[in-house]
Enzyme design. Structure first.
Site, PDB file in Angstrom:
ATOM      1  CD1 TRP A  42       0.135  -0.843   3.228  1.00 19.30           C
ATOM      2  CD2 TRP A  42       0.069   1.355   3.256  1.00 19.30           C
ATOM      3  NE1 TRP A  42       0.844  -0.635   4.334  1.00 19.30           N
ATOM      4  CE2 TRP A  42       0.981   0.578   5.159  1.00 19.30           C
ATOM      5  CE3 TRP A  42       0.564   3.019   3.322  1.00 19.30           C
ATOM      6  CZ2 TRP A  42       0.986   1.558   5.443  1.00 19.30           C
ATOM      7  CZ3 TRP A  42       0.899   3.475   4.095  1.00 19.30           C
ATOM      8  CH2 TRP A  42       1.018   3.061   5.160  1.00 19.30           C
ATOM      9  CD  GLU A  84       5.523   4.107  12.736  1.00 17.44           C
ATOM     10  OE1 GLU A  84       6.214   4.117  11.795  1.00 17.44           O
ATOM     11  OE2 GLU A  84       4.549   3.367  12.943  1.00 17.44           O
ATOM     12  CD  GLU A  86       8.047   0.424  10.448  1.00 20.42           C
ATOM     13  OE1 GLU A  86       7.789   1.990  11.313  1.00 20.42           O
ATOM     14  OE2 GLU A  86       8.006  -0.608  10.916  1.00 20.42           O
ATOM     15  CG  HIS A 121       4.963   2.771   9.161  1.00 11.15           C
ATOM     16  ND1 HIS A 121       4.789   1.602  10.132  1.00 11.15           N
ATOM     17  CD2 HIS A 121       4.119   2.705   8.325  1.00 11.15           C
ATOM     18  CE1 HIS A 121       4.598   0.677   9.037  1.00 11.15           C
ATOM     19  NE2 HIS A 121       3.796   1.226   8.409  1.00 11.15           N
ATOM     20  CD  GLU A 156       8.394  -2.876  14.205  1.00 13.50           C
ATOM     21  OE1 GLU A 156       7.683  -2.557  14.200  1.00 13.50           O
ATOM     22  OE2 GLU A 156       9.864  -2.047  12.846  1.00 13.50           O
ATOM     23  CB  THR A 175       5.015   0.919  17.006  1.00 13.47           C
ATOM     24  OG1 THR A 175       5.532  -0.633  16.377  1.00 13.47           O
ATOM     25  CG2 THR A 175       6.153   1.898  17.253  1.00 13.47           C
ATOM     26  CG  ASP A 183       2.631  -1.900   6.980  1.00 17.52           C
ATOM     27  OD1 ASP A 183       2.512  -3.208   5.965  1.00 17.52           O
ATOM     28  OD2 ASP A 183       3.663  -0.873   6.112  1.00 17.52           O
ATOM     29  CD  GLU A 184       5.387  -0.724  12.982  1.00 14.27           C
ATOM     30  OE1 GLU A 184       6.267  -1.290  12.995  1.00 14.27           O
ATOM     31  OE2 GLU A 184       5.165   1.360  13.283  1.00 14.27           O
ATOM     32  CG  HIS A 202       7.992  -4.608  10.083  1.00  8.54           C
ATOM     33  ND1 HIS A 202       8.138  -2.770   9.955  1.00  8.54           N
ATOM     34  CD2 HIS A 202       8.031  -4.628   8.875  1.00  8.54           C
ATOM     35  CE1 HIS A 202       7.391  -2.828   8.598  1.00  8.54           C
ATOM     36  NE2 HIS A 202       8.017  -4.055   8.047  1.00  8.54           N
TER      37      HIS A 202
END
EC number: 1.14.19.2
Length: 396
Positions: free
Chosen positions: A95, A138, A176, A179, A229, A232, A261-262, A265
């Protein structure tokens, strides 16, 4: 930092367990920049002052990992390619911030922005304080890539190194980066925040760096990133939930997408530490206990806006009160990692390793008990003006 990071606070402010205590003396002249000017001169002091962190950092320890252990990470390069790089997404399948924002090339752009601003009007100031704090965290991404590239045995030695470790660091950074971009643009369009004050805070934060106390050790570094991670992931997940409660489904989608996403990760970093427990259980459990004794400091703990030397504490207190990221979350993350890495089941440890194992396994309930006592002693929280929202008052 002159004072130890202490998660067990009983101050009038309801600070979460991961918050740093307020400093009696801030913007100390103990920080030195490389300069051709004579040390101690007034000119040097004036030049240094805008670039100093808002609080003292710990005595810096470097390269604490025995050199022979660097070979462990070199030998894991192929393993990392097969097991860690798979947690990256191809750029074409990722995205992008524009997927969630009004299209500036569209005839309906103005109307889309008006709709976004109408939704934002229904969201309270304290939520925006937390969202801004998350965004600023971020946006300090250059610091985090720098931190990863301090780690012995895994750093990107050239800037374009083909090792799996270096590829991961660059690609993780690239993922990242979206974000902060997305949250920044949303906040800009919302009209609810003082963008210039926010931009100053970002510049101050990147200039101040961070003090994770990882000592150039990938053992400590990857334990730290595993914790961060997950933190977050929890924080963005909670801002997503609360945005939905405030009626902004689009903002909820933004925060939820970042949280996903976090989580991905987190999976990669926890897998690295899991492998280290498999190869070197004694060294890894000692590193785990070391990081937890130091207390995990949040990446943005040197946050400053040009006014408030304790800005991170105040932001953290609001996040705690809203339930976005709390002392309970800190203990829960530790408990999760202990279970994820099966620390309680480790065998064959040295005497020191067994002590470290016992320490980390007993720590989560201890943190919870101490936090409950602190909350029981806490007085009514004060209100505080935040420059990010035009100095409007928010309860801590």
């Amino acid at each position: 930092m002159a004072l130890k990071l202490n998660p067990f606070l009983s101050q009038t402010q309801k600070l979460p367990s991961f918050a740093l205590p307020p400093m009696a003396s801030t913007r100390s002249p103990k920080f030195y920049m490389a300069s051709t000017l004579k040390s101690g001169s007034k000119e040097v002091e004036n030049l240094k002052k805008p670039f100093m962190p808002p609080r003292e950092v710990h005595v810096q320890v470097t390269h604490s990992m025995p050199p022979q252990k660097i070979e462990i990470f070199k030998s894991l390069d192929n393993w990392a390619e097969e097991n860690i790089l798979v947690h990256l997404k191809p750029v074409e399948k990722c995205w992008q911030p524009q997927d969630f924002l009004p299209d500036p090339a569209s005839d309906g752009f103005d109307e889309q922005v008006r709709e976004l601003r109408e939704r934002a009007k229904e969201i309270p100031d304290d939520y925006f304080v937390v969202l801004v704090g998350d965004m600023i965290t971020e946006e300090a991404l250059p610091t985090y890539q720098t931190m990863l590239n301090t780690l012995d045995g895994v750093r990107d030695e050239t800037g374009a190194s083909p090792t799996s470790w270096a590829i991961w660091t660059r690609a993780w950074t690239a993922e990242e980066n979206r974000h902060g971009d997305l949250l920044n643009k949303y906040l800009y369009l919302s009209g609810r925040v003082d963008m210039r004050q926010i931009e100053k805070t970002i510049q101050y934060l990147i200039g101040s760096g961070m003090d994770p106390r990882t000592e150039n050790s990938p053992y400590l570094g990857f334990i730290y990133t595993s914790f961060q991670e997950r933190a977050t992931f929890i924080s963005h997940g909670n801002t997503a939930r609360q945005a939905k409660e405030h009626g902004d489904i689009k903002l909820a989608q933004i925060c939820g997408t970042i949280a996903a996403d976090e989580k991905r990760h987190e999976t990669a970093y926890t897998k690295i530490v899991e492998k280290l427990f498999e190869i070197d259980p004694d060294g890894t459990v000692l590193a785990f206990a070391d990081m937890m004794r130091k207390k995990i400091s949040m990446p943005a703990h040197l946050m400053y806006d040009g006014r408030d030397d304790n800005l991170f504490d105040h932001f953290s207190a609001v996040a705690q009160r809203l339930g976005v990221y709390t002392a309970k979350d800190y203990a829960d993350i530790l408990e999760f990692l202990v279970g994820r890495w099966k620390v309680d089941k480790l065998t064959g440890l040295s005497a020191e390793g067994q002590k470290a194992q016992d320490y980390v396994c007993r720590l989560p309930p201890r943190i919870r008990r101490l936090e409950e006592r602190a909350q029981g002693r806490a007085k009514e929280a004060p209100t505080m003006p935040f420059s990010w929202i035009f100095d409007r008052q928010v309860k801590l």
